[in-house]
Design an enzyme around this catalytic site. Structure first.
Site, mmCIF file in Angstrom:
data_model
loop_
_atom_site.group_PDB
_atom_site.id
_atom_site.type_symbol
_atom_site.label_atom_id
_atom_site.label_comp_id
_atom_site.label_asym_id
_atom_site.label_seq_id
_atom_site.Cartn_x
_atom_site.Cartn_y
_atom_site.Cartn_z
ATOM 1 C CB CYS A 75 -4.444 7.910 0.410
ATOM 2 S SG CYS A 75 -5.849 7.039 1.119
ATOM 3 C CE LYS A 101 -3.469 2.797 0.654
ATOM 4 N NZ LYS A 101 -4.437 3.059 -0.406
HETATM 5 N N1 LIG Z 1 -10.735 7.276 2.180
HETATM 6 C C1 LIG Z 1 -10.033 6.610 1.292
HETATM 7 O O1 LIG Z 1 -10.215 6.797 0.095
HETATM 8 C C2 LIG Z 1 -9.015 5.576 1.726
HETATM 9 C C3 LIG Z 1 -8.436 4.772 0.737
HETATM 10 C C4 LIG Z 1 -7.526 3.795 1.130
HETATM 11 C C5 LIG Z 1 -7.195 3.655 2.475
HETATM 12 N N2 LIG Z 1 -7.762 4.457 3.417
HETATM 13 C C6 LIG Z 1 -7.393 4.246 4.817
HETATM 14 O O2 LIG Z 1 -8.498 3.676 5.503
HETATM 15 C C7 LIG Z 1 -8.495 4.129 6.868
HETATM 16 C C8 LIG Z 1 -9.832 4.771 7.172
HETATM 17 O O3 LIG Z 1 -9.975 5.879 6.318
HETATM 18 P P1 LIG Z 1 -11.374 6.605 6.104
HETATM 19 O O4 LIG Z 1 -11.189 7.505 4.943
HETATM 20 O O5 LIG Z 1 -12.484 5.617 6.089
HETATM 21 O O6 LIG Z 1 -11.453 7.463 7.463
HETATM 22 P P2 LIG Z 1 -12.737 8.173 8.067
HETATM 23 O O7 LIG Z 1 -12.237 9.216 8.992
HETATM 24 O O8 LIG Z 1 -13.705 8.527 7.003
HETATM 25 O O9 LIG Z 1 -13.433 7.002 8.923
HETATM 26 C C9 LIG Z 1 -12.884 6.449 10.065
HETATM 27 C C10 LIG Z 1 -14.016 6.276 11.087
HETATM 28 O O10 LIG Z 1 -13.500 5.578 12.211
HETATM 29 C C11 LIG Z 1 -14.155 6.079 13.369
HETATM 30 N N3 LIG Z 1 -13.370 5.643 14.517
HETATM 31 C C12 LIG Z 1 -12.217 6.156 14.997
HETATM 32 N N4 LIG Z 1 -11.774 5.418 16.021
HETATM 33 C C13 LIG Z 1 -12.663 4.406 16.198
HETATM 34 C C14 LIG Z 1 -12.751 3.303 17.094
HETATM 35 N N5 LIG Z 1 -11.811 3.079 18.015
HETATM 36 N N6 LIG Z 1 -13.799 2.476 16.970
HETATM 37 C C15 LIG Z 1 -14.756 2.676 16.038
HETATM 38 N N7 LIG Z 1 -14.728 3.720 15.167
HETATM 39 C C16 LIG Z 1 -13.689 4.550 15.243
HETATM 40 C C17 LIG Z 1 -14.218 7.565 13.115
HETATM 41 O O11 LIG Z 1 -15.187 8.189 13.914
HETATM 42 C C18 LIG Z 1 -14.563 7.595 11.623
HETATM 43 O O12 LIG Z 1 -15.945 7.621 11.406
HETATM 44 C C19 LIG Z 1 -7.312 5.078 6.993
HETATM 45 O O13 LIG Z 1 -6.204 4.383 7.473
HETATM 46 C C20 LIG Z 1 -7.078 5.509 5.567
HETATM 47 O O14 LIG Z 1 -5.743 5.896 5.355
HETATM 48 C C21 LIG Z 1 -8.686 5.409 3.067
#
Ligand SMILES: NC(=O)c1ccc[n+]([C@@H]2O[C@H](COP(=O)([O-])OP(=O)(O)OC[C@H]3O[C@@H](n4cnc5c(N)ncnc54)[C@H](O)[C@@H]3O)[C@@H](O)[C@H]2O)c1
Length: 424
Positions: A260, A206
């Site tokens: 990202c 990744k």
């Molecule tokens: N958004 C993208 O396009 C994308 C793409 C690839 C990878 N990622 C990775 O995926 C991961 C999540 O990204 P995202 O964009 O979904 O983030 P986001 O902020 O949209 O969602 C994360 C959610 O997790 C919740 N949260 C935090 N701590 C928590 C806990 N202990 N228990 C339950 N819920 C909890 C937050 O309130 C939030 O709603 C990150 O590591 C990101 O780098 C994101």
């Protein structure tokens, strides 16, 4: 497998919620854990807290069938999938460092319900070794018979539901048994290939993907800075260079943002600060691009006696309502520090306290800047815009507009990596 698999997902954001929905559609019993009260309240009303094509309809169906449930508390499940944020902590003068506190907090929640042989999958983008760290954390909490795997997410916002199913997935366990179980899990809903490896390799995959793009964009941005000093157009240079069968240079722009590409390379830097010189420099080049462009534009505006700009679009990329690490915001901040007043419009953000409507932003403007190439801005009729504003200079670092049409309507287009119109 007989009875439907139970899945508990931690974090219902851009990744976790669509994953929960796709898994529920595939027949799994899904329990979503979300710590944000606002998001839970939204989901309790049946509404998706994020904009993503097709998500609302699919969510409604899953909530109605009861295949997806949402709570603040975890529940017992054969698979626990972690999709919480992994931000970085700005490192003062040093390099930014990964913040795994959300991942470890999800681990705390898993520890309250985990049973021997449950599978824990980390999907959050993480520095090398994070899966092992999560495993040690859980072992420290008395959970010593769990299986662990890492599986990076590589979906494109706007196409998440389709890509979650169709993209190939790289899956790596901390043990061969964990890899096997995780591969089996993804085959429930993935039609692309599920490629097995180790957890550490999957973590690197990744980071390697996003760092490759960051470095390529940094090169394009640097090339633009070099070209702007010469009578050439960087866009033409890149188009012609890309006719080489083994060259594929990406486009320069206003910078690099999002959750990202602007974050993940730091995870590689933090794991090998001595070795990661090119990666660090590329990150700094991309982070410095909005400031460089703001200085260039401010110099031109001051030379012409202008002080009012309209910035159209603050999302980190076109057609998303996400402004995390957005270079357009950095650009606006830099312009403001250079004593240019910036009115910012982005119709994709509802009720944002710092935004005004597109027409209000244009009303006072002497220069128009396209900060994000949303379809709604591409669809603007330049002849109409000419009636809403006195501005006739348009800076389009995202190369979003139809420059010929806008020129015919009386606008002068300023581009990155180009001298035309930039004479001070
Ligand atoms: N958004 C993208 O396009 C994308 C793409 C690839 C990878 N990622 C990775 O995926 C991961 C999540 O990204 P995202 O964009 O979904 O983030 P986001 O902020 O949209 O969602 C994360 C959610 O997790 C919740 N949260 C935090 N701590 C928590 C806990 N202990 N228990 C339950 N819920 C909890 C937050 O309130 C939030 O709603 C990150 O590591 C990101 O780098 C994101």
């Amino acid at each position: 497998m007989g009875a439907p698999l139970d899945l508990c997902i931690y974090g219902l954001g851009y990744i976790g919620l669509p994953t929960a929905v796709v898994c529920a559609e595939a027949g799994l019993h899904v329990h979503g854990v979300e710590i944000s009260e606002t998001k839970r309240a939204c989901l309790a009303e049946g509404s998706s807290p994020i904009e993503e094509p097709g998500l609302q309809e699919a969510l409604t169906a899953c909530l109605q069938t009861g295949r997806l449930k949402v709570s603040a508390q975890p529940t017992q499940a054969a698979v626990h999938l972690v999709a919480v944020p992994t931000p970085f902590q700005a490192g003062g003068r040093g390099d930014p460092q990964p913040d795994l506190s959300y991942v470890l907090a999800a681990g705390d929640a898993i520890a309250t319900v985990a049973r021997p042989h449950d599978l824990v999958i980390l999907e959050s983008t993480s520095p090398p070794g994070a899966t092992e760290k999560l495993a040690k954390h859980l072992q420290g909490l008395g959970c010593d018979q769990l299986l662990y795997a890492y599986c990076p997410e590589r979906v494109l916002p706007g196409h998440i539901l389709r890509e979650l199913v169709e993209n190939d997935r790289v899956v790596g366990g901390l043990s061969p048994e964990a890899t096997e179980r995780a591969v089996e899990f993804y085959r429930h809903f993935v039609s692309g290939e599920v490629l097995a490896t180790t957890a550490r390799t999957a973590e690197y995959v990744k980071l390697a993907e996003n760092t490759f793009r960051d470095i390529n964009i940094a090169y394009a941005n640097e090339l633009a800075m070099i070209c702007e000093r010469d009578p050439v157009d960087v866009a033409e240079v890149i188009t012609l260079a890309n006719r080489h069968p083994r060259v594929q240079i990406l486009n320069p722009g206003i910078g690099v943002g999002g959750h990202c590409i602007s974050v993940d390379p730091w995870f590689l830097v933090s794991s090998a600060p001595q070795q990661a010189e090119v990666i660090r420099q590329a990150r700094r080049r991309n982070d410095g691009t909005p400031v460089h462009l703001a200085k260039r534009l401010a110099a031109l505006m001051k030379a012409r006696g202008f002080s009012q700009a309209a910035l159209l679009g603050v999302a980190y990329k076109p057609d998303v309502d996400d402004d995390r690490e957005s270079p357009a915001w950095h650009f606006a901040t830099a312009l403001t520090k250079l004593e240019i007043n910036v009115a910012v419009a982005d119709p994709l953000f509802v009720d944002h306290p710092h935004l005004v409507s597109t027409q209000a932003a244009l009303a006072q403007a002497e220069v128009i800047i396209v900060g994000a190439g949303h379809s709604v801005f591409k669809a603007l009729e330049p002849e109409h815009v000419a009636g809403w504003t006195q501005a006739r200079l348009v800076f389009d670092p995202t190369a979003s507009l139809d420059h010929q049409r806008w020129s015919e309507a009386g606008f002068h287009i300023l581009k990155v990596g180009n001298q035309t119109g930039w004479d001070v």
